[in-house]
Write an enzyme that holds these catalytic residues in place. Structure first.
Site, PDB file in Angstrom:
ATOM      1  CG  HIS A 223      25.539   4.707  -2.905  1.00 56.42           C
ATOM      2  ND1 HIS A 223      25.278   4.978  -4.220  1.00 56.42           N
ATOM      3  CD2 HIS A 223      26.121   5.829  -2.414  1.00 56.42           C
ATOM      4  CE1 HIS A 223      25.692   6.207  -4.489  1.00 56.42           C
ATOM      5  NE2 HIS A 223      26.220   6.736  -3.420  1.00 56.42           N
ATOM      6  CE1 TYR A 257      28.384  10.820  -5.228  1.00 53.59           C
ATOM      7  CE2 TYR A 257      26.251   9.711  -5.365  1.00 53.59           C
ATOM      8  CZ  TYR A 257      27.499   9.850  -4.770  1.00 53.59           C
ATOM      9  OH  TYR A 257      27.867   9.023  -3.749  1.00 53.59           O
ATOM     10  CG  ASP A 548      -5.551  21.483  13.634  1.00 56.15           C
ATOM     11  OD1 ASP A 548      -4.912  20.460  13.301  1.00 56.15           O
ATOM     12  OD2 ASP A 548      -6.291  22.100  12.836  1.00 56.15           O
TER      13      ASP A 548
HETATM   14  P1  FAD Z   1      28.617   6.714  10.730  1.00 54.91           P
HETATM   15  O1  FAD Z   1      29.660   7.542  10.138  1.00 54.91           O
HETATM   16  O2  FAD Z   1      28.420   5.356  10.180  1.00 54.91           O
HETATM   17  O3  FAD Z   1      28.906   6.650  12.255  1.00 54.91           O
HETATM   18  C1  FAD Z   1      28.266   5.711  13.097  1.00 54.91           C
HETATM   19  C2  FAD Z   1      29.276   5.237  14.062  1.00 54.91           C
HETATM   20  O4  FAD Z   1      28.656   4.432  15.039  1.00 54.91           O
HETATM   21  C3  FAD Z   1      30.336   4.385  13.396  1.00 54.91           C
HETATM   22  O5  FAD Z   1      31.582   5.010  13.567  1.00 54.91           O
HETATM   23  C4  FAD Z   1      30.263   3.048  14.131  1.00 54.91           C
HETATM   24  O6  FAD Z   1      31.501   2.468  14.340  1.00 54.91           O
HETATM   25  C5  FAD Z   1      29.584   3.453  15.426  1.00 54.91           C
HETATM   26  N1  FAD Z   1      28.880   2.330  16.059  1.00 54.91           N
HETATM   27  C6  FAD Z   1      27.921   1.556  15.501  1.00 54.91           C
HETATM   28  N2  FAD Z   1      27.520   0.623  16.380  1.00 54.91           N
HETATM   29  C7  FAD Z   1      28.236   0.816  17.510  1.00 54.91           C
HETATM   30  C8  FAD Z   1      28.285   0.175  18.771  1.00 54.91           C
HETATM   31  N3  FAD Z   1      27.492  -0.885  19.057  1.00 54.91           N
HETATM   32  N4  FAD Z   1      29.134   0.643  19.706  1.00 54.91           N
HETATM   33  C9  FAD Z   1      29.942   1.691  19.429  1.00 54.91           C
HETATM   34  N5  FAD Z   1      29.939   2.336  18.263  1.00 54.91           N
HETATM   35  C10 FAD Z   1      29.101   1.908  17.309  1.00 54.91           C
HETATM   36  N6  FAD Z   1      26.236  11.755   2.332  1.00 54.91           N
HETATM   37  C11 FAD Z   1      26.308  13.018   1.878  1.00 54.91           C
HETATM   38  O7  FAD Z   1      25.794  13.919   2.513  1.00 54.91           O
HETATM   39  N7  FAD Z   1      26.949  13.320   0.704  1.00 54.91           N
HETATM   40  C12 FAD Z   1      27.539  12.353  -0.046  1.00 54.91           C
HETATM   41  O8  FAD Z   1      28.101  12.634  -1.087  1.00 54.91           O
HETATM   42  C13 FAD Z   1      27.450  11.024   0.399  1.00 54.91           C
HETATM   43  N8  FAD Z   1      27.991  10.041  -0.342  1.00 54.91           N
HETATM   44  C14 FAD Z   1      27.950   8.767   0.103  1.00 54.91           C
HETATM   45  C15 FAD Z   1      28.563   7.802  -0.648  1.00 54.91           C
HETATM   46  C16 FAD Z   1      28.575   6.493  -0.235  1.00 54.91           C
HETATM   47  C17 FAD Z   1      29.257   5.472  -1.066  1.00 54.91           C
HETATM   48  C18 FAD Z   1      27.914   6.163   0.985  1.00 54.91           C
HETATM   49  C19 FAD Z   1      27.887   4.753   1.441  1.00 54.91           C
HETATM   50  C20 FAD Z   1      27.292   7.124   1.737  1.00 54.91           C
HETATM   51  C21 FAD Z   1      27.312   8.445   1.306  1.00 54.91           C
HETATM   52  N9  FAD Z   1      26.699   9.453   2.042  1.00 54.91           N
HETATM   53  C22 FAD Z   1      26.792  10.756   1.619  1.00 54.91           C
HETATM   54  C23 FAD Z   1      25.975   9.174   3.290  1.00 54.91           C
HETATM   55  C24 FAD Z   1      26.844   9.471   4.504  1.00 54.91           C
HETATM   56  O9  FAD Z   1      28.072   8.855   4.350  1.00 54.91           O
HETATM   57  C25 FAD Z   1      26.206   8.972   5.773  1.00 54.91           C
HETATM   58  O10 FAD Z   1      24.851   9.244   5.772  1.00 54.91           O
HETATM   59  C26 FAD Z   1      26.832   9.621   7.011  1.00 54.91           C
HETATM   60  O11 FAD Z   1      28.212   9.521   6.972  1.00 54.91           O
HETATM   61  C27 FAD Z   1      26.326   8.986   8.263  1.00 54.91           C
HETATM   62  O12 FAD Z   1      26.999   9.524   9.362  1.00 54.91           O
HETATM   63  P2  FAD Z   1      26.755   8.922  10.809  1.00 54.91           P
HETATM   64  O13 FAD Z   1      27.611   9.699  11.742  1.00 54.91           O
HETATM   65  O14 FAD Z   1      25.319   8.864  11.078  1.00 54.91           O
HETATM   66  O15 FAD Z   1      27.187   7.411  10.685  1.00 54.91           O
HETATM   67  N1  THG Z   2     -12.301  15.846  12.160  1.00 47.04           N
HETATM   68  C1  THG Z   2     -12.057  15.458  13.420  1.00 47.04           C
HETATM   69  N2  THG Z   2     -10.899  15.680  14.017  1.00 47.04           N
HETATM   70  C2  THG Z   2      -9.891  16.306  13.342  1.00 47.04           C
HETATM   71  C3  THG Z   2     -10.100  16.757  12.027  1.00 47.04           C
HETATM   72  C4  THG Z   2     -11.347  16.498  11.431  1.00 47.04           C
HETATM   73  N3  THG Z   2      -8.703  16.497  13.939  1.00 47.04           N
HETATM   74  C5  THG Z   2      -7.573  16.917  13.169  1.00 47.04           C
HETATM   75  C6  THG Z   2      -7.976  17.924  12.133  1.00 47.04           C
HETATM   76  N4  THG Z   2      -9.104  17.415  11.365  1.00 47.04           N
HETATM   77  C7  THG Z   2      -8.375  19.192  12.824  1.00 47.04           C
HETATM   78  N5  THG Z   2      -8.710  20.229  11.904  1.00 47.04           N
HETATM   79  C8  THG Z   2      -9.911  20.876  11.889  1.00 47.04           C
HETATM   80  C9  THG Z   2      -9.954  22.135  11.341  1.00 47.04           C
HETATM   81  C10 THG Z   2     -11.135  22.872  11.388  1.00 47.04           C
HETATM   82  C11 THG Z   2     -12.273  22.319  11.944  1.00 47.04           C
HETATM   83  C12 THG Z   2     -12.258  21.039  12.433  1.00 47.04           C
HETATM   84  C13 THG Z   2     -11.056  20.314  12.410  1.00 47.04           C
HETATM   85  C14 THG Z   2     -13.510  23.131  12.081  1.00 47.04           C
HETATM   86  N6  THG Z   2     -13.347  24.399  12.446  1.00 47.04           N
HETATM   87  C15 THG Z   2     -14.443  25.291  12.767  1.00 47.04           C
HETATM   88  C16 THG Z   2     -14.111  26.674  12.237  1.00 47.04           C
HETATM   89  O1  THG Z   2     -12.947  27.059  12.285  1.00 47.04           O
HETATM   90  O2  THG Z   2     -14.993  27.320  11.761  1.00 47.04           O
HETATM   91  C17 THG Z   2     -14.588  25.286  14.271  1.00 47.04           C
HETATM   92  C18 THG Z   2     -14.969  26.524  14.937  1.00 47.04           C
HETATM   93  C19 THG Z   2     -15.154  26.318  16.409  1.00 47.04           C
HETATM   94  O3  THG Z   2     -14.129  26.327  17.136  1.00 47.04           O
HETATM   95  O4  THG Z   2     -16.284  26.077  16.827  1.00 47.04           O
HETATM   96  O5  THG Z   2     -14.597  22.642  11.932  1.00 47.04           O
HETATM   97  O6  THG Z   2     -11.594  16.823  10.258  1.00 47.04           O
HETATM   98  N7  THG Z   2     -13.021  14.805  14.098  1.00 47.04           N
END
Ligand code: FAD
Ligand code: THG
Length: 820
Positions: A223, A257, A548
């Site tokens: 980037h 930005y 759920d």
């Molecule tokens: P890193 O800082 O990369 O740290 C990971 C570390 O792991 C490194 O130090 C590396 O050496 C270490 N490592 C990797 N592999 C190993 C290994 N095998 N053994 C030991 N150590 C290892 N973010 C924002 O929020 N705002 C911004 O404005 C922004 N601007 C950006 C601009 C640019 C140009 C870029 C490239 C990024 C920008 N980002 C920004 C993103 C941000 O920089 C990163 O998301 C953030 O710094 C990641 O942090 P991190 O600690 O996860 O990774």
């Molecule tokens: N079908 C099946 N599984 C599911 C869903 C589904 N799992 C995830 C999600 N959807 C679960 N959500 C619901 C929400 C409400 C109901 C069923 C699944 C439902 N409720 C009745 C009631 O509240 O009136 C049950 C009353 C009772 O407990 O008897 O029917 O869509 N297979």
């Protein structure tokens, strides 16, 4: 003795985590990095550190807000770690301006002050802007600049003062393990023993995951970041220590930005082609400096030419400046833009916290520390959990394609229903060809194609009775909508409709220990007769709603469980008893399901079967094995849309035949194929919650209106029992509340703030036009104790839409539709 933790990576994430763990008394912490300390050469070493707090995700905003608060409290020898200059996002198009209003709503519903301001105010806040090019802006006064490299030093010092050790120039080459658990990390400097390993390796995450066979779905992309020469207007304003006084600036219509670096500007660009990076092509970690880092590639001028022109247009003061230096910096992208947090499914004690921006780093680190120390995080992590993806979504090809797409779309105005462009048709149900013939509009979820509505039903629009006609919508809520939705809802309530339920995940839980296993993890009674189906919850230890489920007992030792996401599958697998008395198998792919629902559902199904589909023969919430037109099926009498009917399951090879038989037999009864849009509308009328949207681990069952599914009196121990027993159901402070819109036509879509007496008091979770009732409906988290009939306002872009607290469910509270 607390566990020995090794953190891999001393960037902003790893150092924040060392700080959070040691603050909680976990002091046996070692942080290793392949690069030198403190400037390791990772993404943090060059990050310009802009912190814009507000995104569409409540959790991500909370992460960012915590980062701001924490970094503000840190300093190194008097030098700031956070410079709260505020954030300004300007609009140069009407669409963007509208979107900034939407974003302002997200901000205020989460306690982040933000205001949409006019062009004059934008220029007052940021005098380099060309007044005539902008239509307005979003000002967020608490946004600002993180000095990431200095924060790393502050966090390191504080963690060290509590006992943590930091070791640079140490490359992790392997993860030592025994008996399925980590025992240490292998490095080029020897083995370091550990009970827990947390990889905070940033864009090296995929490589680190490989060491334990864990797929880490991120892709490193470059980037562009450019520094201008001196800008005359900035001379003498800031000084090298303050660096910046103007708000950080986003020009998202051009994917750009800006921030000040004393009297120069820094410009970041997402406008260029995605530039995937291969780790092996990066410079090494030997001679790391401010300008030489493995995370920095040479600036490619040609990719920046148009962006420089656009910058000069927005900021005329740049006319006399030039691009002085720049680099293509590397960081992580994921299939959905979210970070990756969680433990390996195969190697216990191996955790990751990767694909995290500086913006979210402290918040993510706090969440990981809470997971490790307390076993749960106070914030809903379902959008951050590495296991939120299905297997196919972690394939390299998928990650590469979707990660690059996310790079392109980083600043785009994205409609909540907008499906990804590619890859598509990765997962199709056996009914897919038929659905295409019926003109389905397909949206995508976890690789599945899901009909949203069917164009074939447009011929019925003119037959819609007057009370079923939907008022016209504004442009935004009309996107991905169609009058066909009203037809599909109408037919479901008055005739019969077929819904493709195939993508709903289902698990087979089998074995002599299956019943006890499910009983321990859910809030309901599982030891019921064969054929019983139970709607139940899984809780965490604090009583938060993990999910759920429906649990159908198909045989004494065999259950079919309908779950919400891969997180449920993972959780059940991780809780399996060690004695092999239970197995959990995902059977989604090999099977399919049609929901046949509506008052005429029995007239459709019974003539096709010799089995008993009568009310007495197959009662509500009972399941049976049966044959329909000779096809072996499992029928479950339940309905998320609140109508008579069944979920009819069969194995995939019979799917198309089943569809054809039902569709043909349904013709004389007026059957339609119906999609997700009608489905969502009808389930909201019925008050059925959707996990992840309406409730999560942040909510207890009583607040969520699901207390009826908690049945401690019917059972013994279960996860979360003590916590829910400590809750007085009538004393909860917030409630998932049903609202109807007063003008009966203004549709909202979800995530909007809800105002009480003009002040933000909560937010919408799900919403739809309730076709049966002829009014838009919304569910929202609001203070408990609001009387039915109380007035509130929903902020939709720049409008305030009056709405009223309603008694729920809105439709058929007596269940007369279902139980007959
Ligand atoms: P890193 O800082 O990369 O740290 C990971 C570390 O792991 C490194 O130090 C590396 O050496 C270490 N490592 C990797 N592999 C190993 C290994 N095998 N053994 C030991 N150590 C290892 N973010 C924002 O929020 N705002 C911004 O404005 C922004 N601007 C950006 C601009 C640019 C140009 C870029 C490239 C990024 C920008 N980002 C920004 C993103 C941000 O920089 C990163 O998301 C953030 O710094 C990641 O942090 P991190 O600690 O996860 O990774
Ligand atoms: N079908 C099946 N599984 C599911 C869903 C589904 N799992 C995830 C999600 N959807 C679960 N959500 C619901 C929400 C409400 C109901 C069923 C699944 C439902 N409720 C009745 C009631 O509240 O009136 C049950 C009353 C009772 O407990 O008897 O029917 O869509 N297979």
């Amino acid at each position: 003795m607390t566990p020995r933790v090794v953190i891999i990576g001393a960037g902003i994430v790893g150092t924040n985590l060392a700080d959070e763990l040691t603050e909680r008394g976990w002091t046996e912490v070692t942080v290793v990095d392949q690069g030198p300390l403190p400037l390791t050469g990772g993404s943090t070493s060059h990050a310009p550190g802009l912190v814009f707090q507000t995104t569409g995700s409540k959790t991500m905003t909370a992460f960012a807000t915590y980062t701001v608060e924490k970094l503000k409290s840190l300093e190194v020898d008097g030098g700031w770690c956070f410079n709260q200059v505020g954030g300004l996002e300007v609009a140069t198009t009407p669409q963007r301006l509208a979107d900034l209003h939407r974003k302002q709503g997200w901000a205020i519903s989460r306690g982040v002050p933000a205001a949409v301001v006019d062009p004059e105010e934008c220029v007052r806040l940021h005098p380099l802007l060309d007044r005539d090019r902008i239509l307005g802006g979003l000002h967020t006064p608490t946004d600002g600049l993180a000095k990431a490299t200095r924060a790393v030093v502050a966090l390191t010092r504080r963690a060290e003062s509590r006992g943590a050790r930091f070791q640079g120039n140490t490359q992790v080459t392997g993860i030592a393990r025994a008996g399925g658990r980590v025992t240490g990390v292998e490095t080029d400097q020897g083995v370091i023993d550990a009970d827990i390993v947390v990889s905070c390796a940033g864009f090296w995450g995929r490589e680190l995951g490989t060491l334990v066979g864990m797929r880490v779905p991120l892709i490193p992309l470059a980037h562009q970041y450019a520094h201008t020469s001196q800008v005359p207007e900035l001379i003498g304003r800031n000084g090298a220590d303050v660096e910046a006084r103007l708000p950080i600036l986003r020009h998202q219509d051009a994917d750009l930005y800006y921030r000040e670096h004393d009297d120069h500007l820094g410009i970041g660009s997402y406008a260029h082609r995605p530039m995937p990076v291969s780790i092996s092509d990066l410079p090494g970690t030997v001679d790391v400096s401010e300008s030489t880092q493995p995370s920095m590639l040479p600036f490619t001028d040609s990719d920046f030419a148009a962006q420089w022109e656009q910058s000069q247009e927005l900021l005329p003061a740049l006319a006399s400046a030039k691009v002085e230096t720049g680099f293509n910096g590397v960081f992580s992208f994921t299939p959905d833009g979210g970070p990756l947090i969680g433990e390996s499914a195969d190697v216990a004690g191996f955790w990751i916290a990767e694909a995290v921006w500086v913006t979210h780093s402290s918040g993510v680190a706090r969440a990981v520390a809470q997971l490790l120390v307390d076993g749960r995080s106070e914030l809903d992590l379902h959008g951050c959990d590495v296991h939120r993806f299905d297997e196919v979504e972690t394939a390299d090809a998928y990650v590469d394609e979707t990660g690059q797409q996310n790079f392109r779309e980083v600043y785009d105005v994205i409609h909540p229903l907008q499906p990804k462009l590619s890859p598509r048709e990765l997962r199709t149900s056996p009914f897919h060809d038929r659905q295409r013939e019926l003109g389905a509009l397909f949206l995508e979820s976890h690789g599945w194609e899901r009909p949203h509505w069917y164009e074939a039903n447009s011929s019925l629009v003119r037959e819609l009775p007057a009370e079923w006609r939907e008022p016209s919508r504004d442009g935004w809520s009309a996107m991905f909508h169609s009058p066909c939705v009203a037809v599909e809802a109408w037919k479901t309530r008055t005739a019969v409709a077929m819904y493709d339920m195939t993508p709903l995940r289902r698990l087979e839980v089998e074995g002599p220990g299956a019943c006890a296993f499910l009983d321990r993890l859910t809030t309901g009674k599982m030891d019921k007769s064969v054929g019983a189906v139970t709607y139940t919850l899984m809780l965490d230890e604090a009583g938060g709603v993990r999910s759920d489920l429906t649990v159908a007992r198909l045989a004494t030792d065999r259950f079919q469980v309908g779950v919400n996401s891969n997180l449920d599958t993972r959780y059940l697998l991780s809780e399996l008893p060690g004695d092999r008395s239970v197995s959990v198998r995902d059977i989604t792919g090999g099977t399919c399901c049609i929901g046949v629902w509506g008052p005429r559902a029995r007239d459709l199904v019974q003539p096709l079967s010799a089995d008993d589909f009568s009310h007495e023969g197959l009662k509500f919430f009972r399941a049976t094995q049966a044959h329909i037109a000779g096809i072996p099926v499992t029928a479950m009498r339940l309905s998320y849309v609140g109508e008579l009917g069944w979920e009819i399951y069969t194995s995939a090879e019979y799917g198309r035949k089943l569809w054809d038989v039902l569709y043909d037999a349904g013709r004389p009864l007026g059957v339609v194929a119906a999609g997700r849009a009608a489905f969502n509308s009808l389930r909201l009328e019925k008050g059925y919650r959707s996990w992840g949207a309406d409730m999560s681990t942040e909510h207890d069952p009583y607040s969520a209106g699901l207390g009826f599914a908690v049945r401690p009196q019917t059972k013994g121990k279960f996860v979360g029992r003590a916590a829910v027993e400590a809750i007085a159901p009538d004393a909860v402070t917030r409630r998932l509340t049903c609202l109807t819109v007063d003008d009966r036509r203004s549709v909202v879509l979800g995530h909007e703030p809800v105002l009480l007496d003009g002040e933000p008091a909560g937010y919408v979770t799900s919403a739809a036009f309730a076709h049966t009732l002829g009014t838009p409906v919304a569910y929202a988290w609001l203070p408990a104790g609001l009387e039915v009939g109380s007035g509130v306002e929903i902020q939709y872009f720049d409008r305030r839409i009056p709405a009223t607290v309603a008694a729920e469910p809105l439709f058929d509270p007596e269940m007369s539709r279902i139980r007959r």
